[in-house]
Design a protein around this motif. Structure first.
Motif, mmCIF file in Angstrom:
data_model
loop_
_atom_site.group_PDB
_atom_site.id
_atom_site.type_symbol
_atom_site.label_atom_id
_atom_site.label_comp_id
_atom_site.label_asym_id
_atom_site.label_seq_id
_atom_site.Cartn_x
_atom_site.Cartn_y
_atom_site.Cartn_z
ATOM 1 N N THR A 219 4.037 12.333 -3.257
ATOM 2 C CA THR A 219 4.941 12.121 -4.457
ATOM 3 C C THR A 219 6.636 12.253 -4.253
ATOM 4 O O THR A 219 6.813 13.201 -3.515
ATOM 5 C CB THR A 219 4.639 13.009 -5.710
ATOM 6 N N VAL A 220 7.310 11.197 -4.629
ATOM 7 C CA VAL A 220 8.635 11.496 -4.456
ATOM 8 C C VAL A 220 9.407 11.177 -5.862
ATOM 9 O O VAL A 220 9.096 10.131 -6.622
ATOM 10 C CB VAL A 220 9.154 10.351 -3.235
ATOM 11 N N VAL A 253 13.300 7.527 2.284
ATOM 12 C CA VAL A 253 11.943 6.802 2.360
ATOM 13 C C VAL A 253 11.877 5.712 3.380
ATOM 14 O O VAL A 253 13.084 4.815 3.541
ATOM 15 C CB VAL A 253 12.021 6.027 1.003
ATOM 16 N N PHE A 259 5.199 2.816 0.987
ATOM 17 C CA PHE A 259 6.202 2.922 -0.083
ATOM 18 C C PHE A 259 6.650 1.336 -0.539
ATOM 19 O O PHE A 259 6.931 0.560 0.339
ATOM 20 C CB PHE A 259 7.607 3.448 0.646
ATOM 21 N N GLU A 261 8.766 -1.599 -1.603
ATOM 22 C CA GLU A 261 10.119 -2.164 -1.158
ATOM 23 C C GLU A 261 11.316 -1.593 -2.042
ATOM 24 O O GLU A 261 12.401 -1.233 -1.489
ATOM 25 C CB GLU A 261 10.234 -3.510 -0.920
ATOM 26 N N ILE A 263 12.180 1.198 -3.356
ATOM 27 C CA ILE A 263 12.832 2.427 -2.773
ATOM 28 C C ILE A 263 12.979 2.594 -1.368
ATOM 29 O O ILE A 263 13.113 3.922 -0.953
ATOM 30 C CB ILE A 263 11.773 3.587 -3.472
ATOM 31 N N HIS A 264 12.756 1.871 -0.492
ATOM 32 C CA HIS A 264 13.067 1.719 0.891
ATOM 33 C C HIS A 264 14.460 2.165 0.984
ATOM 34 O O HIS A 264 15.216 1.683 0.322
ATOM 35 C CB HIS A 264 12.760 0.572 1.509
ATOM 36 N N PHE A 297 7.457 7.352 -7.183
ATOM 37 C CA PHE A 297 6.497 6.784 -6.295
ATOM 38 C C PHE A 297 5.388 8.058 -6.328
ATOM 39 O O PHE A 297 5.430 9.112 -5.796
ATOM 40 C CB PHE A 297 6.684 6.212 -5.109
ATOM 41 N N HIS A 298 4.128 7.610 -6.722
ATOM 42 C CA HIS A 298 3.058 8.662 -6.455
ATOM 43 C C HIS A 298 1.782 7.760 -5.713
ATOM 44 O O HIS A 298 1.377 6.910 -6.377
ATOM 45 C CB HIS A 298 2.553 9.392 -7.660
#
Length: 464
Positions: A219-220, A253, A259, A261, A263-264, A297-298
């Motif tokens: 989780t982020v 990330v 993940f 894209e 949030i890359h 993201f989770h």
């Protein structure tokens, strides 16, 4: 004798003493053989004695001691400060001793002293078994275990040393003993957290537990949410069931799955989860992540345990520049939230990070005097790591790690997991790591290594 340069006759005598190869500076494999995980360490041992078995280790110890040479020991080569190699010393390299024998009836594993966690995880997984040990498959079993050892399974099954049943040890006088609760119990106590101070462990007997497919999750949240996330995390995890482990981390990330894209390459804070309960209960166990605010993201999925253990191998491979330091924490204070936020938003490189590993639950229920590990009242073992592939950034990442570590000092318990002590922290840091156990450890050191032959470590000086 000066250990910096060995005469050809000395190298020949070394070669005659052991079955494994002896690699001196003129050997074609020398420069490859002296490389270790942390590329910030660039040392030139006088020779590397690669030992194939306990007999080689015994002969190597006798030779090095009798010749008045300096000794270092290499297992997996993951030592952050590079204690496995010393300029001008002779390295006893256990890397050929990579083997694991699993007994599914007793749920135990006999593990060679040069084995890596991936060797142990692969062998035990075939029988649906595992033991708590680290988060990367390339870490050496030996150094991790002797320092205490924590990982994804610690809240459920304790520290690695809580699962150590016996150790085969070569002592400073070259003799071989098996230490356990019944034989050499003082030595056995010291080995469980006292590092490499007392001898060279050629094999470990470890207790295994039923673990096969676990629930993995990550989780982020955006890094500017750090205070909110840590406020939630510090309350949530200690109250969670033992089946749930989750270590807090700072990350950039990676540009790849799982993940999305969008949030890359973004700076995030997050938690890496491992669930050993019924897989049907994974999502319910993590339903509270939204209490910290909607995550960016989770992700959750069932995963074979060795897969979880090897997830970070490619992200942080051998050959990077590393500088790390650690702390124990019994709480995450309100004041420390600002420290984490400030350094997280100013992280110098994509791979630099902080991790907070849980050492509560099963690990916290062991009496503090049962092993040399003295922080059974800790909730987290933290590490700040400055990391980058570029040697030109070595000082930048080191300074960030040192400054972050020092800023957290007032909010810590005063000591560190011994494997997280960084280069140059000094003897006081070692003492603070062992607290009131240090005196007992020094007495045991005086019994088994009175001349401090094994001093290329976070050293416990013999009482005298």
């Amino acid at each position: 004798m000066d250990g910096a340069t060995l005469e050809a006759t000395t190298l020949e005598a070394m070669e005659a003493a052991v079955r494994g190869p002896v690699i001196g500076p003129q050997h074609p494999d020398y420069h490859q053989a002296r490389k270790i995980y942390n590329a910030m360490i660039d040392r030139y041992p006088a020779a590397i004695m690669r030992c194939t078995d306990a007999g080689d280790v015994m002969a190597s110890v006798d030779f090095i001691r009798d010749q008045g040479l300096e000794l270092a020991v290499r297992g997996g080569g993951h030592s952050g400060p590079g204690l496995c190699e010393v300029d001008g010393a002779v390295t006893i390299d256990l890397s050929p001793m990579r083997w694991v024998h699993v007994d599914p009836e007793t749920r135990t594993a006999l593990v060679g002293g040069g084995s890596q966690l991936g060797d142990l995880d692969h062998a035990s997984h075939a029988f649906g078994l595992a033991t708590p040990a680290g988060i990367m498959s390339t870490t050496g079993v030996g150094g991790l275990t002797l320092g205490g050892g924590h990982g994804h399974l610690t809240r459920k099954y304790g520290l690695t040393v809580d699962n150590l049943l016996a150790a085969d040890v070569v002592l400073a006088d070259g003799s071989f003993v098996t230490a356990s609760a019944k034989e050499y119990p003082d030595l056995f106590w010291a080995l469980r957290g006292g590092g490499g101070n007392f001898g060279i462990v050629t094999s470990f007997t470890l207790q295994l537990h039923p673990v096969h497919t676990v629930g993995f999750g990550i989780t982020v949240w955006p890094v500017d949410r750090t205070p909110d996330v840590l406020r939630w995390y510090r309350e949530f995890l200690p109250q969670a069931p033992d089946d749930l482990n989750g270590f807090y981390n700072l990350l950039t990330v990676p540009a790849g799955p799982p993940f999305p894209e969008e949030i890359h390459n973004q700076k995030m804070c997050g938690v890496v989860w491992c669930w050993t309960g019924d897989l049907a209960g994974l999502d319910d166990a993590l339903a509270a992540v939204n209490d910290a605010g909607p995550p960016a993201f989770h992700f959750t999925t069932p995963m074979p345990y060795p897969g979880v253990q090897s997830l970070f191998d490619e992200l942080i491979p051998a050959g990077l520049q590393w500088y790390w330091r650690g702390h124990f924490f019994d709480r995450i204070t309100d004041e420390s939230l600002d420290v984490h936020a400030r350094f997280g938003e100013n992280v110098p490189t994509d791979l630099s990070t902080v991790h907070l590993y849980p050492v509560d639950a099963a690990a916290g229920r062991v009496d503090k005097d049962d092993t040399a590990w003295s922080y059974r009242d800790a909730i987290w073992s933290g590490i700040v790591g400055g990391v980058d592939p570029d040697p030109a950034k070595a000082e930048i990442v080191k300074q960030w790690a040192v400054d972050y570590h020092q800023a957290l000092q007032p909010h810590s318990m005063g000591g560190s997991y011994v494997n997280f002590i960084g280069a140059g922290e000094g003897q006081d840091r070692v003492r603070s790591t062992y607290r009131d156990h240090y005196g007992r450890l020094a007495q045991i050191k005086a019994t088994y290594d009175p001349d401090n032959l094994f001093h290329a470590n976070q050293n416990i000086e013999p009482a005298g």
